[in-house]
Scaffold this motif. Structure first.
Motif, short mmCIF file in Angstrom:
data_model
loop_
_atom_site.label_atom_id
_atom_site.label_comp_id
_atom_site.label_asym_id
_atom_site.label_seq_id
_atom_site.Cartn_x
_atom_site.Cartn_y
_atom_site.Cartn_z
N LEU A 64 2.26 0.49 -9.25
CA LEU A 64 3.46 0.88 -8.53
C LEU A 64 4.04 -0.28 -7.72
CD1 LEU A 64 2.48 4.42 -7.17
CD2 LEU A 64 4.20 3.92 -8.90
N GLY A 65 3.31 -1.38 -7.69
CA GLY A 65 3.78 -2.53 -6.92
C GLY A 65 3.50 -2.42 -5.43
N VAL A 66 2.50 -1.62 -5.06
CA VAL A 66 2.18 -1.39 -3.66
C VAL A 66 0.94 -2.18 -3.27
CG1 VAL A 66 1.48 0.34 -1.95
CG2 VAL A 66 3.21 0.92 -3.68
N SER A 67 1.00 -2.84 -2.14
CA SER A 67 -0.16 -3.56 -1.60
C SER A 67 -0.78 -2.70 -0.50
CB SER A 67 0.27 -4.92 -1.02
OG SER A 67 0.83 -5.74 -2.03
N PRO A 68 -1.96 -2.14 -0.70
CA PRO A 68 -2.60 -1.30 0.32
C PRO A 68 -2.80 -2.08 1.62
CG PRO A 68 -3.71 -1.07 -1.80
CD PRO A 68 -2.77 -2.23 -1.94
N ASP A 69 -2.67 -1.38 2.73
CA ASP A 69 -2.92 -1.98 4.03
C ASP A 69 -4.00 -1.19 4.76
OD1 ASP A 69 -1.64 0.33 4.76
OD2 ASP A 69 0.09 -0.63 5.69
N ALA A 70 -4.19 -1.50 6.05
CA ALA A 70 -5.24 -0.82 6.82
C ALA A 70 -4.98 0.68 6.89
CB ALA A 70 -5.31 -1.41 8.22
N CYS A 71 -3.71 1.07 6.99
CA CYS A 71 -3.38 2.50 7.04
C CYS A 71 -3.78 3.18 5.74
CB CYS A 71 -1.89 2.66 7.30
SG CYS A 71 -1.35 4.38 7.42
N THR A 72 -3.55 2.53 4.61
CA THR A 72 -3.94 3.09 3.31
C THR A 72 -5.43 3.36 3.28
OG1 THR A 72 -2.24 1.65 2.33
CG2 THR A 72 -3.72 2.79 0.82
N LEU A 73 -6.21 2.36 3.68
CA LEU A 73 -7.67 2.51 3.65
C LEU A 73 -8.14 3.58 4.64
CD1 LEU A 73 -8.75 -1.24 3.39
CD2 LEU A 73 -8.45 0.43 1.55
N ASN A 74 -7.46 3.68 5.78
CA ASN A 74 -7.82 4.73 6.74
C ASN A 74 -7.61 6.12 6.15
OD1 ASN A 74 -8.61 2.99 8.77
ND2 ASN A 74 -6.64 3.04 9.83
N ILE A 75 -6.54 6.28 5.39
CA ILE A 75 -6.27 7.58 4.76
C ILE A 75 -7.33 7.89 3.72
CG2 ILE A 75 -4.64 8.87 3.32
CD1 ILE A 75 -2.40 7.18 4.65
N VAL A 76 -7.73 6.88 2.94
CA VAL A 76 -8.77 7.08 1.93
C VAL A 76 -10.08 7.47 2.62
CG1 VAL A 76 -10.15 5.95 0.17
CG2 VAL A 76 -7.69 5.52 0.28
N ILE A 77 -10.41 6.78 3.70
CA ILE A 77 -11.63 7.10 4.45
C ILE A 77 -11.57 8.53 4.98
CG2 ILE A 77 -12.88 6.60 6.59
CD1 ILE A 77 -12.37 3.63 6.06
N LYS A 78 -10.40 8.94 5.48
CA LYS A 78 -10.25 10.31 5.98
C LYS A 78 -10.54 11.33 4.88
CE LYS A 78 -6.12 11.98 6.86
NZ LYS A 78 -4.83 12.30 7.55
N GLY A 79 -10.03 11.06 3.69
CA GLY A 79 -10.27 11.98 2.57
C GLY A 79 -11.73 12.04 2.18
N ALA A 103 -19.48 6.68 0.39
CA ALA A 103 -18.26 6.13 -0.20
C ALA A 103 -17.30 5.68 0.88
CB ALA A 103 -17.61 7.17 -1.11
N ALA A 104 -17.23 6.45 1.98
CA ALA A 104 -16.34 6.08 3.08
C ALA A 104 -16.74 4.75 3.70
CB ALA A 104 -16.35 7.18 4.15
N PHE A 105 -18.04 4.54 3.87
CA PHE A 105 -18.51 3.26 4.41
C PHE A 105 -18.28 2.13 3.40
CE2 PHE A 105 -20.78 5.82 7.54
CZ PHE A 105 -20.59 5.06 8.68
N GLY A 106 -18.28 2.48 2.10
CA GLY A 106 -17.95 1.49 1.09
C GLY A 106 -16.52 0.99 1.22
N VAL A 107 -15.60 1.91 1.56
CA VAL A 107 -14.21 1.52 1.77
C VAL A 107 -14.10 0.62 3.00
CG1 VAL A 107 -11.86 2.37 2.27
CG2 VAL A 107 -13.32 3.61 0.66
N LEU A 108 -14.92 0.88 4.01
CA LEU A 108 -14.91 0.04 5.22
C LEU A 108 -15.17 -1.42 4.86
CD1 LEU A 108 -14.79 -0.13 8.32
CD2 LEU A 108 -17.25 0.32 8.35
N GLU A 109 -16.02 -1.63 3.87
CA GLU A 109 -16.34 -3.00 3.46
C GLU A 109 -15.17 -3.66 2.75
OE1 GLU A 109 -19.09 -4.40 4.49
OE2 GLU A 109 -19.63 -2.48 5.43
N GLU A 110 -14.22 -2.86 2.26
CA GLU A 110 -13.09 -3.42 1.51
C GLU A 110 -11.99 -3.98 2.42
OE1 GLU A 110 -11.48 -0.95 -1.53
OE2 GLU A 110 -13.44 -0.14 -2.12
N PHE A 111 -12.06 -3.69 3.70
CA PHE A 111 -11.02 -4.17 4.61
C PHE A 111 -10.89 -5.69 4.55
CE2 PHE A 111 -11.02 0.05 6.31
CZ PHE A 111 -9.82 0.19 6.97
N HIS A 112 -12.02 -6.37 4.65
CA HIS A 112 -11.97 -7.83 4.65
C HIS A 112 -11.50 -8.37 3.31
CE1 HIS A 112 -13.69 -8.06 8.62
NE2 HIS A 112 -14.74 -7.34 8.25
#
Length: 395
Positions: free
Chosen positions: A184-199, A208-217
């Motif tokens: 879609l041409g979208v670059s995920p940001d911190a808000c995107t990852l926060n929403i994924v973690i919430k889900g 899996a949520a902690f796995g997403v935390l590692e993707e921030f960097h």
């Protein structure tokens, strides 16, 4: 690919110039304010209207039903020109009037005709999702932005749809959308990852949520207080309070600034496992860390105390909240009344009821029944009196 469970429902649309629509539009003149009637009458004149003039007229309407009339009258004119400002305003007003079909008609009319900005599509998607609860249409529109309208979604618009999917518990669709961000041409940001973690936390998939935390960097993003608060809440829901406090230490080590939401989650977690005194100590310690407790903080401690039957201490918290301009929750008041009634402390019950009324709460019938029985039990011990009161209250 859009999940089949979210395939858009096709709504048959009438031509926008149909006699039925025009008759309905004209019938609105008798129910709209005089100001709106004058504005709508302008659309019946043959003088040419520019899109800017039409937008000004539309913005001036005051009654929701007038928007539908405006739509049918203006779209039937030869000078109808769907400019972006006009369409954005029209969609917002039609959404306020809860008129979905005209929005669908307008959306269909615009297909492959014009290029619109992301702001326009954000308004359209928000209308579908919030005003009409049509998550399928919001998701479909997001996917169509590139293919049909040559407009790449912004991260803001993408995150809005992703958050709607998570909030409506369409977790599989949310995961698929997240994976579809690059096409879609979208670059995920911190808000995107926060929403994924919430889900993921909502589904109880903490690993899996902690796995997403590692993707921030990896994505060049930084986890923030909301990230950690969401993870803490997920841990506390599972009773893993010690691990939640471990995240607080990790935040401090990484220099992530804490906020009141983080502490509210931790105090709520302690309340959940019955460790009320520790929750109070956390509240007291917040100030030393430069974080001011809010109404939610005190309510967590208050509810924890009354749930433990420590209503006298709960009253003290209510008084302290009042001094700070905070209002206890209705549930806290209800439990306070219950606790004082069980102890036969009529004077304290009266104090709670007056404080409730002062704060704008009205006791419900069940609470009144408990209060009356408390008073009667204090004055007289005859069972027939209590039974008679039950009969009166039920009548």
């Amino acid at each position: 690919m859009i999940p089949r469970t979210l395939a858009p429902v096709v709504v048959p649309l009438k031509p926008i110039t149909s006699t039925r629509f025009l008759l309905f539009s004209l019938s609105q003149f008798s129910t709209t304010p005089n100001r709106d009637t004058a504005i709508l009458a302008r659309l019946k004149h043959k003088d040419w209207l520019t899109p800017k003039e039409a937008t000004t007229l539309l913005t001036s309407l005051t009654h929701p039903s007038s928007t539908l009339t405006f739509f049918h009258l203006y779209t039937s004119r030869k000078d109808f020109h769907p400019s972006e400002p006009l369409c954005t305003t029209l969609i917002s007003k039609l959404a306020q009037a809860h008129q979905l079909n005209p929005i669908l008609t307008l959306h269909q009319t615009l297909t492959k005709r014009r290029r619109f900005s992301d702001d326009f599509f954000y308004t359209l998607i928000k209308a579908y999702a919030h005003s009409f609860q049509r998550v399928d249409m919001a998701l479909q529109t997001l996917h169509d932005m590139n293919s049909l309208f040559h407009c790449s979604p912004s991260t803001r618009t993408f995150n809005f749809v992703l958050n709607v999917l998570v909030n409506t518990r369409l977790y599989a669709a949310a995961r698929e959308l997240f994976l579809h961000a690059p096409p879609l041409g979208v670059s995920p940001d911190a808000c995107t990852l926060n929403i994924v973690i919430k889900g993921l936390c909502a589904r109880g998939e903490m690993d899996a949520a902690f796995g997403v935390l590692e993707e921030f960097h990896e994505l060049g993003c930084e986890a923030n207080a909301r990230t950690y608060a969401t993870l803490m809440k997920g841990l506390c829901e599972k009773g893993r309070v010690e691990e939640a406090f471990g995240l607080l230490e990790k935040m401090e080590e990484e220099g992530v600034e804490t906020d009141v939401a983080v502490y509210n989650v931790l105090i709520g977690g302690l309340r959940k496992v019955g460790r009320v005194d520790e929750g109070w100590r956390v509240l007291e310690g917040m100030v030393g860390r430069g974080v001011c407790p809010n109404e939610g903080t005190y309510n967590e401690v208050l509810c924890g105390l009354v749930e433990k039957g420590r209503v006298e201490e709960g009253k003290g918290v209510v008084e302290r909240m009042g001094n700070k301009g905070f209002v206890p929750s209705f549930g806290a008041y209800k439990d306070l009344v219950k606790g004082f009634c069980e102890k036969g402390l009529v004077g304290e019950v009266e104090w709670v009821v007056w404080d409730m009324a002062w704060k704008g709460f009205v006791p419900k019938m069940g609470m009144w029944r408990r209060i009356v029985k408390c008073v009667v039990d204090r004055e007289r011990s005859d069972g027939w009196v209590v039974g008679a009161i039950d009969g009166v209250l039920e009548d």
